[in-house]
Scaffold this motif. Structure first.
Motif, PDB file in Angstrom:
ATOM      1  N   HIS A   9      47.027  49.607  42.524  1.00  0.00           N
ATOM      2  CA  HIS A   9      45.846  49.087  41.625  1.00  0.00           C
ATOM      3  C   HIS A   9      45.240  47.779  42.477  1.00  0.00           C
ATOM      4  O   HIS A   9      43.933  47.829  42.519  1.00  0.00           O
ATOM      5  CB  HIS A   9      46.498  48.551  40.382  1.00  0.00           C
ATOM      6  CG  HIS A   9      47.022  49.455  39.123  1.00  0.00           C
ATOM      7  ND1 HIS A   9      46.159  50.588  39.212  1.00  0.00           N
ATOM      8  CD2 HIS A   9      48.011  49.728  38.531  1.00  0.00           C
ATOM      9  CE1 HIS A   9      46.959  51.418  38.256  1.00  0.00           C
ATOM     10  NE2 HIS A   9      47.740  50.760  37.970  1.00  0.00           N
ATOM     11  N   LEU A  10      45.945  47.091  43.185  1.00  0.00           N
ATOM     12  CA  LEU A  10      45.436  45.781  44.115  1.00  0.00           C
ATOM     13  C   LEU A  10      44.737  46.801  44.914  1.00  0.00           C
ATOM     14  O   LEU A  10      43.659  45.957  45.394  1.00  0.00           O
ATOM     15  CB  LEU A  10      46.572  44.963  44.363  1.00  0.00           C
ATOM     16  CG  LEU A  10      47.128  44.153  43.337  1.00  0.00           C
ATOM     17  CD1 LEU A  10      48.057  42.989  44.052  1.00  0.00           C
ATOM     18  CD2 LEU A  10      45.931  43.284  42.831  1.00  0.00           C
ATOM     19  N   CYS A  13      41.363  47.462  44.035  1.00  0.00           N
ATOM     20  CA  CYS A  13      40.724  46.211  43.881  1.00  0.00           C
ATOM     21  C   CYS A  13      40.065  45.842  45.243  1.00  0.00           C
ATOM     22  O   CYS A  13      38.867  45.440  45.525  1.00  0.00           O
ATOM     23  CB  CYS A  13      41.368  45.001  43.419  1.00  0.00           C
ATOM     24  SG  CYS A  13      42.228  45.000  41.524  1.00  0.00           S
ATOM     25  N   GLY A  29      36.844  42.820  43.508  1.00  0.00           N
ATOM     26  CA  GLY A  29      36.995  43.912  42.841  1.00  0.00           C
ATOM     27  C   GLY A  29      38.013  43.715  42.094  1.00  0.00           C
ATOM     28  O   GLY A  29      39.060  42.964  42.368  1.00  0.00           O
ATOM     29  N   SER A  30      37.903  44.287  40.714  1.00  0.00           N
ATOM     30  CA  SER A  30      38.938  44.389  39.692  1.00  0.00           C
ATOM     31  C   SER A  30      39.205  45.704  38.926  1.00  0.00           C
ATOM     32  O   SER A  30      38.244  45.979  38.926  1.00  0.00           O
ATOM     33  CB  SER A  30      38.656  43.268  38.689  1.00  0.00           C
ATOM     34  OG  SER A  30      38.385  42.013  39.333  1.00  0.00           O
ATOM     35  N   VAL A  31      40.511  45.689  38.614  1.00  0.00           N
ATOM     36  CA  VAL A  31      40.616  46.890  37.735  1.00  0.00           C
ATOM     37  C   VAL A  31      41.467  46.580  36.385  1.00  0.00           C
ATOM     38  O   VAL A  31      42.363  45.508  36.422  1.00  0.00           O
ATOM     39  CB  VAL A  31      41.751  47.909  38.470  1.00  0.00           C
ATOM     40  CG1 VAL A  31      42.158  49.077  37.906  1.00  0.00           C
ATOM     41  CG2 VAL A  31      40.860  48.248  39.831  1.00  0.00           C
ATOM     42  N   GLU A  42      37.199  49.472  35.767  1.00  0.00           N
ATOM     43  CA  GLU A  42      36.914  48.890  37.029  1.00  0.00           C
ATOM     44  C   GLU A  42      35.427  48.353  37.487  1.00  0.00           C
ATOM     45  O   GLU A  42      34.666  48.777  36.794  1.00  0.00           O
ATOM     46  CB  GLU A  42      37.522  49.759  38.238  1.00  0.00           C
ATOM     47  CG  GLU A  42      36.825  50.967  38.434  1.00  0.00           C
ATOM     48  CD  GLU A  42      37.419  51.744  39.653  1.00  0.00           C
ATOM     49  OE1 GLU A  42      36.677  52.335  40.279  1.00  0.00           O
ATOM     50  OE2 GLU A  42      38.473  51.655  39.802  1.00  0.00           O
ATOM     51  N   ARG A  44      33.228  45.630  40.464  1.00  0.00           N
ATOM     52  CA  ARG A  44      33.024  44.879  41.642  1.00  0.00           C
ATOM     53  C   ARG A  44      32.117  43.744  41.404  1.00  0.00           C
ATOM     54  O   ARG A  44      31.539  43.681  40.344  1.00  0.00           O
ATOM     55  CB  ARG A  44      32.584  45.599  42.853  1.00  0.00           C
ATOM     56  CG  ARG A  44      31.326  46.407  42.739  1.00  0.00           C
ATOM     57  CD  ARG A  44      30.779  46.748  43.919  1.00  0.00           C
ATOM     58  NE  ARG A  44      29.254  47.381  43.860  1.00  0.00           N
ATOM     59  CZ  ARG A  44      28.152  46.610  43.922  1.00  0.00           C
ATOM     60  NH1 ARG A  44      28.373  45.358  43.921  1.00  0.00           N
ATOM     61  NH2 ARG A  44      26.966  47.272  43.886  1.00  0.00           N
ATOM     62  N   GLU A  58      35.751  40.174  36.996  1.00  0.00           N
ATOM     63  CA  GLU A  58      36.785  39.999  35.985  1.00  0.00           C
ATOM     64  C   GLU A  58      36.060  39.458  34.663  1.00  0.00           C
ATOM     65  O   GLU A  58      36.525  39.882  33.726  1.00  0.00           O
ATOM     66  CB  GLU A  58      37.554  38.600  36.427  1.00  0.00           C
ATOM     67  CG  GLU A  58      38.273  38.819  37.848  1.00  0.00           C
ATOM     68  CD  GLU A  58      37.296  38.456  38.958  1.00  0.00           C
ATOM     69  OE1 GLU A  58      37.928  38.439  40.415  1.00  0.00           O
ATOM     70  OE2 GLU A  58      36.324  38.068  38.903  1.00  0.00           O
ATOM     71  N   THR A  81      43.097  41.978  40.325  1.00  0.00           N
ATOM     72  CA  THR A  81      42.025  41.668  41.068  1.00  0.00           C
ATOM     73  C   THR A  81      42.174  41.310  42.645  1.00  0.00           C
ATOM     74  O   THR A  81      43.456  40.840  42.808  1.00  0.00           O
ATOM     75  CB  THR A  81      41.413  40.446  40.325  1.00  0.00           C
ATOM     76  OG1 THR A  81      40.220  40.208  40.706  1.00  0.00           O
ATOM     77  CG2 THR A  81      42.122  39.450  40.234  1.00  0.00           C
ATOM     78  N   SER A  82      41.274  41.625  43.334  1.00  0.00           N
ATOM     79  CA  SER A  82      41.309  41.150  44.656  1.00  0.00           C
ATOM     80  C   SER A  82      41.590  39.692  45.017  1.00  0.00           C
ATOM     81  O   SER A  82      42.242  39.033  45.763  1.00  0.00           O
ATOM     82  CB  SER A  82      40.347  41.401  45.472  1.00  0.00           C
ATOM     83  OG  SER A  82      38.872  41.107  45.032  1.00  0.00           O
ATOM     84  N   TYR A 103      46.702  39.222  41.233  1.00  0.00           N
ATOM     85  CA  TYR A 103      45.694  38.855  42.267  1.00  0.00           C
ATOM     86  C   TYR A 103      46.360  38.955  43.483  1.00  0.00           C
ATOM     87  O   TYR A 103      47.531  38.738  43.938  1.00  0.00           O
ATOM     88  CB  TYR A 103      45.179  37.680  42.077  1.00  0.00           C
ATOM     89  CG  TYR A 103      45.829  36.424  41.936  1.00  0.00           C
ATOM     90  CD1 TYR A 103      46.128  35.634  43.151  1.00  0.00           C
ATOM     91  CD2 TYR A 103      46.176  35.810  41.106  1.00  0.00           C
ATOM     92  CE1 TYR A 103      46.937  34.793  43.329  1.00  0.00           C
ATOM     93  CE2 TYR A 103      47.048  34.762  40.821  1.00  0.00           C
ATOM     94  CZ  TYR A 103      47.395  34.117  42.268  1.00  0.00           C
ATOM     95  OH  TYR A 103      48.072  32.821  42.234  1.00  0.00           O
TER      96      TYR A 103
END
Length: 160
Positions: A9-10, A13, A29-31, A42, A44, A58, A81-82, A103
Motif C-alpha cells: 500500500h505504501l 502511495c 500520494g495516499s490510499v 486513493e 495524489r 490525505e 501515505t507517502s 506513512y
C-alpha cells in the motif's frame, strides 16, 4: 512495524506521488484501506494543478470517508501515505474519525530534505500527527521507501 501488504500500500502511495510530480504537483500520494483490507480510495497531491493549496490527498480521503463510510467503518480504516500528514490533514483525519495512519517518510525528514534543496520554510508549523491527534495509532517512517520519496522531492524541486 508494517507487514508486506502494508508495504505494498505504501509503495502504491509512492507511485501516486510520482504521478503527482509528473502532473506538476508536489510528490504526495495516499490510499484509504478498509478494516477488512479493501482499497476504498486513493488520491495524489493536486494543489498546483487545481490552484488550491488544500488539495492534499490525505484531506481528500478524509472528505471521501466522511461522505461514504459510517463512523464505525472510518474508525477501523487505515490511511497509507507517502509523507506524514501535515497539521491540516491530520486534523481532518481526526475530525472525521479515521483509524490508523501509516506513512513512508516523516515531516521532519521532509523538512531536512527541503532545507538541503534550499526550499524556504513552510508557512505552517511542522508538527507530528500525534501532536494534532493524540492517541491515534501511527506507524512510520519506513526506511526502505525513504530514498525513493526523497528522489521525488528532489525531482519536483529541480525540474526545468
Amino acid at each position: 512495524m508494517i507487514n508486506g501488504i502494508e508495504l505494498r500500500h505504501l509503495t502504491r502511495c509512492v507511485e501516486l506521488a510520482a504521478e503527482a510530480v509528473d502532473a506538476g504537483d508536489e510528490p504526495f500520494g495516499s490510499v484509504l484501506v478498509s478494516g477488512d483490507g479493501t482499497v476504498l480510495a486513493e488520491d495524489r497531491n493536486r494543489e498546483r494543478s487545481l490552484a488550491d493549496p488544500t488539495r492534499h490527498p490525505e484531506f481528500a480521503l478524509a472528505r471521501w470517508a466522511a461522505e461514504h463510510m459510517t463512523a464505525q467503518e472510518r474508525s477501523t480504516a487505515t490511511v497509507f501515505t507517502s509523507g506524514e500528514h501535515c497539521p491540516m490533514c491530520a486534523a481532518a483525519h481526526g475530525w472525521v474519525g479515521l483509524g490508523r495512519i501509516v506513512y513512508a517518510v516523516s515531516s521532519h525528514q521532509l523538512v531536512d530534505w527541503l532545507t538541503e534543496l534550499g526550499v524556504s520554510a513552510s508557512p505552517v508549523a511542522t508538527l507530528s500527527i500525534r501532536e494534532i491527534v493524540p492517541g491515534l495509532e501511527v506507524a512510520g517512517p519506513v526506511p526502505e521507501l525513504a530514498e525513493r520519496v526523497r528522489e521525488l522531492h528532489r525531482r519536483f524541486r529541480t525540474r526545468s
